[in-house]
Scaffold this active site. Structure first.
Site, PDB file in Angstrom:
ATOM      1  CD  GLN A 188     -13.040 -12.366 -64.882  1.00  0.00           C
ATOM      2  OE1 GLN A 188     -13.408 -12.504 -66.109  1.00  0.00           O
ATOM      3  NE2 GLN A 188     -12.364 -11.467 -64.339  1.00  0.00           N
ATOM      4  CB  THR A 189     -10.466 -17.427 -61.517  1.00  0.00           C
ATOM      5  OG1 THR A 189      -9.893 -17.460 -60.376  1.00  0.00           O
ATOM      6  CG2 THR A 189      -9.653 -18.436 -62.537  1.00  0.00           C
ATOM      7  NE  ARG A 190      -9.749  -9.826 -59.604  1.00  0.00           N
ATOM      8  CZ  ARG A 190      -9.880  -9.354 -58.626  1.00  0.00           C
ATOM      9  NH1 ARG A 190      -8.475  -9.100 -57.673  1.00  0.00           N
ATOM     10  NH2 ARG A 190     -11.041  -8.805 -57.816  1.00  0.00           N
ATOM     11  CG  HIS A 194     -10.429 -21.001 -52.174  1.00  0.00           C
ATOM     12  ND1 HIS A 194     -12.070 -21.130 -52.320  1.00  0.00           N
ATOM     13  CD2 HIS A 194     -10.294 -19.667 -52.215  1.00  0.00           C
ATOM     14  CE1 HIS A 194     -12.506 -19.827 -52.426  1.00  0.00           C
ATOM     15  NE2 HIS A 194     -11.549 -19.015 -52.532  1.00  0.00           N
ATOM     16  CG  HIS A 197     -12.491 -20.374 -56.328  1.00  0.00           C
ATOM     17  ND1 HIS A 197     -10.929 -20.262 -55.873  1.00  0.00           N
ATOM     18  CD2 HIS A 197     -13.085 -19.247 -56.077  1.00  0.00           C
ATOM     19  CE1 HIS A 197     -10.807 -18.955 -55.587  1.00  0.00           C
ATOM     20  NE2 HIS A 197     -12.037 -18.152 -55.645  1.00  0.00           N
ATOM     21  N   GLY A 282     -20.102 -14.077 -59.115  1.00  0.00           N
ATOM     22  CA  GLY A 282     -19.720 -14.379 -57.701  1.00  0.00           C
ATOM     23  C   GLY A 282     -20.034 -13.295 -56.628  1.00  0.00           C
ATOM     24  NE  ARG A 283     -19.099 -11.580 -49.502  1.00  0.00           N
ATOM     25  CZ  ARG A 283     -18.286 -10.734 -49.051  1.00  0.00           C
ATOM     26  NH1 ARG A 283     -17.293 -10.464 -49.952  1.00  0.00           N
ATOM     27  NH2 ARG A 283     -18.701 -10.062 -48.149  1.00  0.00           N
ATOM     28  CG  ASP A 284     -16.363  -7.220 -53.900  1.00  0.00           C
ATOM     29  OD1 ASP A 284     -17.214  -6.359 -54.436  1.00  0.00           O
ATOM     30  OD2 ASP A 284     -15.369  -6.955 -53.363  1.00  0.00           O
ATOM     31  CG  HIS A 285     -17.876 -10.787 -60.636  1.00  0.00           C
ATOM     32  ND1 HIS A 285     -18.059 -12.207 -61.085  1.00  0.00           N
ATOM     33  CD2 HIS A 285     -17.312 -10.107 -61.987  1.00  0.00           C
ATOM     34  CE1 HIS A 285     -17.460 -12.291 -62.122  1.00  0.00           C
ATOM     35  NE2 HIS A 285     -17.014 -11.191 -62.699  1.00  0.00           N
ATOM     36  CB  ALA A 286     -15.272  -7.056 -61.499  1.00  0.00           C
TER      37      ALA A 286
END
Length: 379
Positions: A188-190, A194, A197, A282-286
């Site tokens: 998932q990405t917003r 880079h 990612h 990921g790190r600190d997801h959402a």
């Protein structure tokens, strides 16, 4: 093999053509309620099975069970309440009503229950804070005083400028089978990609058959990248750096809640419904601000052994000058003085100043895409 839908069945809540035609011809006879953009998108995700097993907005038992136990009342894992709020209902339980976004009838709803709720309790349970500076908490406090639960039937969708990249769960499942993928990892990405990612995505792809990159399009915070910038950036990344038969890109419209660990579980469920077997957390997801610990979401997955999708925990990537590439803390033995961390804020600042990020932080093709937009950021 492609994962089973959450709850065992892929939901489809779309009015049949003749039914839709009849409802629209009789729309003046129905009570109506106005909904916001986020609720219209939620209806779309319910109707196409992205939120399976939901068939509509939560009734009280399910709502309270999600708040208190992070499960629906039948014990199915579910962490983020999908609810419809109204200020003052102009209809009663048992009514069929039409839900409008501005002048567009979005769905017919069969009103099963109208109930009140405690906004502070809602906010604290889902977001772990009552601080109005948190965008999710602020949204809860701005909601109407009543919640309406019941099943929906989709009549119309909002205009979609990215229809080319929009695939529904029924379509992605066919695509994965056609490609012969038995294991699929979703990302998932917003943001625009880079090299950090890219490192995380390819590290995960090493262990599965296919990579499913699923950008979230829709309402974002000020300073986030615009939707068309994200899409175009991934297009060039796919063109130059991804194996053709091992990765695919499809978007999903969704309004971020910024609910941290709870929303990480919700995101995994959504990708399970698309057919993914694995999900990158990921790190600190959402997350947003400093409301959640950097890897707090990882711990919450331990409470859901029955989730039906495997989380992949890949630590934050950074560039190590001694290693000569992207690494993470688990595989790099060198001191911090050799490391360059990837800061999205720093990259944005460089771009705004017309400065090209080093190639080891952002692919030059991606930078060119961003640079060619007059204003790539949400204002």
């Amino acid at each position: 093999m492609v994962s089973k839908p959450h709850g065992g069945k892929l939901i489809r809540r779309i009015a049949a053509p003749k039914t839709r035609e009849r409802i629209l011809s009789e729309q003046q006879e129905y009570p109506r309620a106005q909904i916001d953009h986020g609720s219209a998108i939620d209806i779309e995700n319910i109707a196409h099975g992205v939120y399976s097993p939901l068939k509509g907005f939560l009734t009280r038992d399910d709502f309270e069970s999600v708040l208190d136990h992070m499960r629906l009342s039948d014990d199915t894992p579910w962490t983020v309440p999908i609810v419809l709020d109204v200020e003052k209902p102009g209809f009663e339980e048992g009514d069929a009503i039409l839900l409008y976004y501005e002048d567009l009838p979005i769905a017919r709803m069969h009103v099963e229950e109208i109930y009140t709720y405690d906004k502070e309790y809602f906010a604290e349970k889902v977001f772990k804070t009552k601080d109005k500076a948190h965008p999710g908490v602020s949204k809860v406090y701005s909601m109407g005083n009543y919640l309406v639960g019941g099943e929906i039937e989709l009549l119309n969708e909002l205009p979609n400028p990215f229809a080319k990249y929009t695939l529904r769960p029924v379509e992605t499942r066919v695509l994965f089978r056609e490609r012969g993928w038995k294991t699929i990892v979703a990302f998932q990405t917003r943001n625009v990609p880079h090299t950090g990612h890219e490192y995380v995505q390819k590290a995960a792809l090493t262990f599965v058959d296919g990579l499913f990159i699923n950008p979230v399009l829709g309402k974002k915070k000020k300073g986030d990248y615009k939707d068309d910038v994200i899409i175009r950036a991934y297009e060039v990344l796919f063109e130059h750096y991804y194996p053709k038969n091992a990765a695919t890109l499809a978007t999903v419209r969704y309004e971020m809640r910024y609910a941290g660990p709870r929303e990480a579980i919700h995101h995994a469920i959504m990708r399970k419904n698309f057919g993914a077997t694995h999900f990158i957390v990921g790190r600190d997801h959402a997350g947003v601000g400093d409301y959640y610990g950097p890897y707090e979401a990882w711990d919450l997955f331990d409470e859901f052994p029955d989730l039906g999708i495997t989380p992949m925990f890949i630590r934050e990537a950074f560039y190590c000058r001694r290693c000569g590439g992207m690494v993470n803390a688990k595989i790099c033995p060198h001191e911090g003085k050799f490391h360059t961390k990837i800061s999205g804020t720093k990259l944005r600042k460089m771009i705004l100043n017309g400065e090209q990020p080093p190639e080891y932080l952002m692919r030059p093709e991606v930078y060119e895409v961003i640079r060619n937009f007059e204003n790539p950021f949400v204002e």
